[in-house]
Design a protein around this motif. Sequence first.
Motif, mmCIF file in Angstrom:
data_model
loop_
_atom_site.group_PDB
_atom_site.id
_atom_site.type_symbol
_atom_site.label_atom_id
_atom_site.label_comp_id
_atom_site.label_asym_id
_atom_site.label_seq_id
_atom_site.Cartn_x
_atom_site.Cartn_y
_atom_site.Cartn_z
ATOM 1 N N LEU A 87 0.843 -1.185 0.000
ATOM 2 C CA LEU A 87 0.000 0.000 0.000
ATOM 3 C C LEU A 87 0.880 1.237 0.000
ATOM 4 O O LEU A 87 1.975 1.238 0.578
ATOM 5 C CB LEU A 87 -0.926 0.028 1.217
ATOM 6 N N GLY A 88 0.391 2.304 -0.628
ATOM 7 C CA GLY A 88 1.173 3.535 -0.650
ATOM 8 C C GLY A 88 0.309 4.752 -0.902
ATOM 9 O O GLY A 88 -0.819 4.652 -1.376
ATOM 10 N N VAL A 89 0.855 5.910 -0.553
ATOM 11 C CA VAL A 89 0.239 7.194 -0.862
ATOM 12 C C VAL A 89 1.328 8.112 -1.402
ATOM 13 O O VAL A 89 2.514 7.958 -1.086
ATOM 14 C CB VAL A 89 -0.442 7.846 0.364
ATOM 15 N N GLN A 90 0.925 9.046 -2.218
ATOM 16 C CA GLN A 90 1.868 10.001 -2.798
ATOM 17 C C GLN A 90 1.215 11.378 -2.887
ATOM 18 O O GLN A 90 0.065 11.503 -3.295
ATOM 19 C CB GLN A 90 2.301 9.545 -4.191
ATOM 20 N N PHE A 91 1.970 12.384 -2.478
ATOM 21 C CA PHE A 91 1.568 13.778 -2.628
ATOM 22 C C PHE A 91 2.600 14.460 -3.523
ATOM 23 O O PHE A 91 3.801 14.196 -3.408
ATOM 24 C CB PHE A 91 1.520 14.490 -1.275
ATOM 25 N N TYR A 92 2.156 15.356 -4.402
ATOM 26 C CA TYR A 92 3.119 16.039 -5.259
ATOM 27 C C TYR A 92 2.645 17.449 -5.594
ATOM 28 O O TYR A 92 1.451 17.756 -5.567
ATOM 29 C CB TYR A 92 3.371 15.248 -6.545
ATOM 30 N N ASP A 93 3.622 18.275 -5.878
ATOM 31 C CA ASP A 93 3.384 19.656 -6.284
ATOM 32 C C ASP A 93 4.343 19.940 -7.433
ATOM 33 O O ASP A 93 5.567 19.877 -7.258
ATOM 34 C CB ASP A 93 3.634 20.608 -5.114
ATOM 35 N N ASP A 94 3.790 20.253 -8.608
ATOM 36 C CA ASP A 94 4.598 20.453 -9.809
ATOM 37 C C ASP A 94 4.266 21.825 -10.388
ATOM 38 O O ASP A 94 3.101 22.121 -10.667
ATOM 39 C CB ASP A 94 4.303 19.346 -10.826
ATOM 40 N N ARG A 95 5.292 22.665 -10.579
ATOM 41 C CA ARG A 95 5.085 24.030 -11.050
ATOM 42 C C ARG A 95 5.970 24.302 -12.261
ATOM 43 O O ARG A 95 7.128 23.899 -12.313
ATOM 44 C CB ARG A 95 5.431 25.047 -9.950
#
Length: 312
Positions: A87-95
């Motif tokens: 199981l996994g989670v991912q958060f990202y911010d791409d600009r």
Amino acid sequence: MKWHSFTYKILAVTTIFLLSETIHAQQKPMYSQYMFNMLNINPAYAGSRGAMSAVALYRNQWLGFPGAPRTTTFSFDMPLQNRKVGLGVQFYDDRIGIERTTGFNAIYAFRFQFAGSGTLSLGLQAGLLNYQANYTEVNTYVPNDPAFSSNVRGILPAFAAGAYYNSDKFYIGLSTPALLKTKILYSNASEIASVTSRDLHLYLATGTVFDLNQDLALKPSLLVKAVSGAPIEVDINCNLWLQNKIALGASYRTGDAIVGMVEYQINQQFRFGYAYDKTFSNLGTLVNGTHEIMFRMEFGSPSVRVSSPRYF
């Protein structure tokens, strides 16, 4: 050509693409240290390290160039049910420029253990991305230019799938990190989020480890990226591990850049990585290098955590 004039032309060209019939909101970020955290490119990687693992990564591309890409990701994954499930989670911010995409993904992987060999994992990923393009922040030569009078934004679905096989000294994975061609369709000031037929993204990643002697191990790897409407891109990488503590490596990205990197296994729990990209494409005369920093922490008692080092 004056710098402010050049910057305006860059924005103008970008805007022409953005203000066409649709806005292509989902473009995959680039990672130089993909081989040390493949959860960013393949959901089937979840749980493959056999321990709870958290990874933070920051990439600052083309340092000093106005509107250059910046990517921040944080991921967490863990094995369950005797390592049969990940199981996994991912958060990202791409600009990039006036565009910003933030998102969240939930990841599930089911793992098949082969006696005496390796493990095959099949993974699925689903999430939401928040896309926005802030046109009102652009300084224009024409006051009240209607093309820049309002911002565009939308919350859209995102899906990915992958397969990943690994043993102690070899891995290979195939993934589609963008199953859907996600678009924001809009007319005048109105915006409607929708999903249409996909532009298929395909990533093929593979690598192995050769023990040279008791102090040295060589780890070559390869990443092939194929996207509809774009040339195939290949990352060729090789890392040399010194006494299972320090890895020195180099990569060649076709048509784009050469990369130098270093990894340091601080102890059984912590790992730090740094990569520097030097662009040799036509942009090379306009931009500076790219910096990428990665930090991994693995949780649990020494009896639970994977022995150091874990090459992938």
